[in-house]
Design a protein around this motif. Structure first.
Motif, PDB file in Angstrom:
ATOM      1  N   MET A 210       0.844  -1.158   0.000  1.00 46.78           N
ATOM      2  CA  MET A 210       0.000   0.000   0.000  1.00 46.78           C
ATOM      3  C   MET A 210       0.900   1.234   0.000  1.00 46.78           C
ATOM      4  SD  MET A 210      -2.715   1.750   2.660  1.00 46.78           S
ATOM      5  CE  MET A 210      -3.042   0.521   3.742  1.00 46.78           C
ATOM      6  N   ALA A 211       0.571   2.187  -0.864  1.00 43.58           N
ATOM      7  CA  ALA A 211       1.367   3.405  -0.963  1.00 43.58           C
ATOM      8  C   ALA A 211       0.795   4.489  -0.061  1.00 43.58           C
ATOM      9  CB  ALA A 211       1.395   3.901  -2.402  1.00 43.58           C
ATOM     10  N   MET A 212       1.692   5.235   0.513  1.00 43.59           N
ATOM     11  CA  MET A 212       1.313   6.347   1.363  1.00 43.59           C
ATOM     12  C   MET A 212       1.818   7.617   0.675  1.00 43.59           C
ATOM     13  SD  MET A 212       2.196   6.747   5.417  1.00 43.59           S
ATOM     14  CE  MET A 212       3.960   6.645   5.217  1.00 43.59           C
ATOM     15  N   THR A 213       0.967   8.623   0.540  1.00 34.82           N
ATOM     16  CA  THR A 213       1.367   9.850  -0.130  1.00 34.82           C
ATOM     17  C   THR A 213       1.130  11.048   0.779  1.00 34.82           C
ATOM     18  OG1 THR A 213      -0.790  10.164  -1.164  1.00 34.82           O
ATOM     19  CG2 THR A 213       0.845   8.938  -2.431  1.00 34.82           C
ATOM     20  N   LYS A 214       1.990  12.018   0.619  1.00 36.27           N
ATOM     21  CA  LYS A 214       1.897  13.286   1.347  1.00 36.27           C
ATOM     22  C   LYS A 214       2.247  14.402   0.385  1.00 36.27           C
ATOM     23  CE  LYS A 214       1.510  12.327   5.821  1.00 36.27           C
ATOM     24  NZ  LYS A 214       0.482  12.839   6.649  1.00 36.27           N
ATOM     25  N   GLU A 215       1.594  15.532   0.552  1.00 31.94           N
ATOM     26  CA  GLU A 215       1.926  16.701  -0.239  1.00 31.94           C
ATOM     27  C   GLU A 215       2.832  17.589   0.593  1.00 31.94           C
ATOM     28  OE1 GLU A 215      -0.461  20.426  -2.136  1.00 31.94           O
ATOM     29  OE2 GLU A 215      -1.336  18.438  -2.462  1.00 31.94           O
TER      30      GLU A 215
ATOM     31  N   ALA B  18       3.930   2.083   2.672  1.00 37.15           N
ATOM     32  CA  ALA B  18       3.487   2.113   4.073  1.00 37.15           C
ATOM     33  C   ALA B  18       3.959   0.888   4.852  1.00 37.15           C
ATOM     34  CB  ALA B  18       1.969   2.236   4.134  1.00 37.15           C
ATOM     35  N   ASP B  19       3.991  -0.271   4.212  1.00 39.69           N
ATOM     36  CA  ASP B  19       4.428  -1.490   4.900  1.00 39.69           C
ATOM     37  C   ASP B  19       5.902  -1.407   5.302  1.00 39.69           C
ATOM     38  OD1 ASP B  19       1.903  -2.585   4.630  1.00 39.69           O
ATOM     39  OD2 ASP B  19       2.395  -3.624   2.760  1.00 39.69           O
ATOM     40  N   GLU B  20       6.734  -0.896   4.406  1.00 35.41           N
ATOM     41  CA  GLU B  20       8.167  -0.763   4.718  1.00 35.41           C
ATOM     42  C   GLU B  20       8.390   0.260   5.820  1.00 35.41           C
ATOM     43  OE1 GLU B  20      11.071  -2.289   3.687  1.00 35.41           O
ATOM     44  OE2 GLU B  20       9.673  -3.747   2.861  1.00 35.41           O
ATOM     45  N   ILE B  21       7.672   1.382   5.747  1.00 40.67           N
ATOM     46  CA  ILE B  21       7.804   2.412   6.779  1.00 40.67           C
ATOM     47  C   ILE B  21       7.365   1.869   8.132  1.00 40.67           C
ATOM     48  CG2 ILE B  21       6.992   4.692   7.539  1.00 40.67           C
ATOM     49  CD1 ILE B  21       8.900   4.848   5.156  1.00 40.67           C
ATOM     50  N   SER B  22       6.272   1.116   8.150  1.00 43.27           N
ATOM     51  CA  SER B  22       5.783   0.526   9.406  1.00 43.27           C
ATOM     52  C   SER B  22       6.788  -0.461   9.975  1.00 43.27           C
ATOM     53  CB  SER B  22       4.444  -0.167   9.185  1.00 43.27           C
ATOM     54  OG  SER B  22       3.461   0.768   8.832  1.00 43.27           O
TER      55      SER B  22
ATOM     56  N   LEU C   8      13.364   4.693   0.213  1.00 43.01           N
ATOM     57  CA  LEU C   8      12.025   4.272   0.581  1.00 43.01           C
ATOM     58  C   LEU C   8      10.979   5.313   0.213  1.00 43.01           C
ATOM     59  CD1 LEU C   8      12.709   2.736   4.089  1.00 43.01           C
ATOM     60  CD2 LEU C   8      12.360   1.547   1.939  1.00 43.01           C
ATOM     61  N   MET C   9      11.430   6.552   0.046  1.00 49.61           N
ATOM     62  CA  MET C   9      10.515   7.620  -0.279  1.00 49.61           C
ATOM     63  C   MET C   9      10.882   8.195  -1.644  1.00 49.61           C
ATOM     64  SD  MET C   9       9.480  10.601   2.383  1.00 49.61           S
ATOM     65  CE  MET C   9       9.022   9.506   3.699  1.00 49.61           C
ATOM     66  N   LYS C  10       9.884   8.394  -2.483  1.00 45.14           N
ATOM     67  CA  LYS C  10      10.079   8.992  -3.802  1.00 45.14           C
ATOM     68  C   LYS C  10       9.409  10.360  -3.797  1.00 45.14           C
ATOM     69  CE  LYS C  10      11.449   4.991  -5.670  1.00 45.14           C
ATOM     70  NZ  LYS C  10      12.536   4.499  -4.920  1.00 45.14           N
ATOM     71  N   VAL C  11       9.982  11.285  -4.533  1.00 41.62           N
ATOM     72  CA  VAL C  11       9.407  12.621  -4.622  1.00 41.62           C
ATOM     73  C   VAL C  11       9.144  12.957  -6.094  1.00 41.62           C
ATOM     74  CG1 VAL C  11      11.673  13.774  -4.668  1.00 41.62           C
ATOM     75  CG2 VAL C  11       9.691  15.029  -3.909  1.00 41.62           C
ATOM     76  N   ARG C  12       7.977  13.572  -6.329  1.00 42.04           N
ATOM     77  CA  ARG C  12       7.700  14.039  -7.700  1.00 42.04           C
ATOM     78  C   ARG C  12       6.999  15.380  -7.622  1.00 42.04           C
ATOM     79  NH1 ARG C  12       2.283  12.499  -9.046  1.00 42.04           N
ATOM     80  NH2 ARG C  12       1.567  10.934  -7.598  1.00 42.04           N
TER      81      ARG C  12
END
Length: 138
Positions: free
Chosen positions: A1-6, A64-68, A131-135
């Motif tokens: 599951m992907a987690m996104t933030k602005e 989200a799984d990796e971050i958790s 672990l985090m990608k930015v676009r």
């Protein structure tokens, strides 16, 4: 599951970005909102080779799984190590005549130091794994 933030780019130093990310809206509905010590924003540092400038809005995506999993390791491993440091001398040196309280204190301090080293190593590994990608939002 992907987690996104602005987020909003505060700084770009040769691809090393500092991004301000607002907390979840759930924080506003919490009963402790206003008296909570948590900050309303977080600054995230991440590398990106993309053409992203100061003031740009971006989306941060992570698994989200990796971050958790990493979060659990950061919290659980130090607790286990400190417990081992506190209890092991009592069991290992039970009938030896040594002051196990003092040895336990030293053992706990040693385990705390090992915990900090472990977390730093885990942090370096997490940075290498991207672990985090930015676009950029256009």
């Amino acid at each position: 599951m992907a987690m996104t933030k602005e987020g909003l780019v505060l700084e770009n130093n040769n691809g090393n970005l500092k991004i301000k990310v607002d907390r979840n809206s759930a924080c506003g509905s919490c009963a402790a909102s206003g008296s909570c010590a948590e900050r309303k924003t977080t600054i995230i540092e991440i590398f990106s080779a993309d053409n992203i400038n100061k003031g740009d809005k971006v989306i941060l995506e992570s698994d989200a799984d990796e971050i958790s999993k990493i979060s659990a390791l950061v919290y659980v491993v130090p607790v286990i190590l400190v417990m081992i440091g506190a209890l092991a001398p009592s069991f290992l040196l039970k009938n030896s005549g040594y002051d196990t309280n003092l040895i336990s204190l030293g053992s706990v301090i040693l385990m705390l130091v090992l915990s900090v080293l472990y977390i730093k190593r885990l942090d370096k590994g997490a940075k290498k794994e991207n672990l985090m990608k930015v676009r950029k939002i256009y």
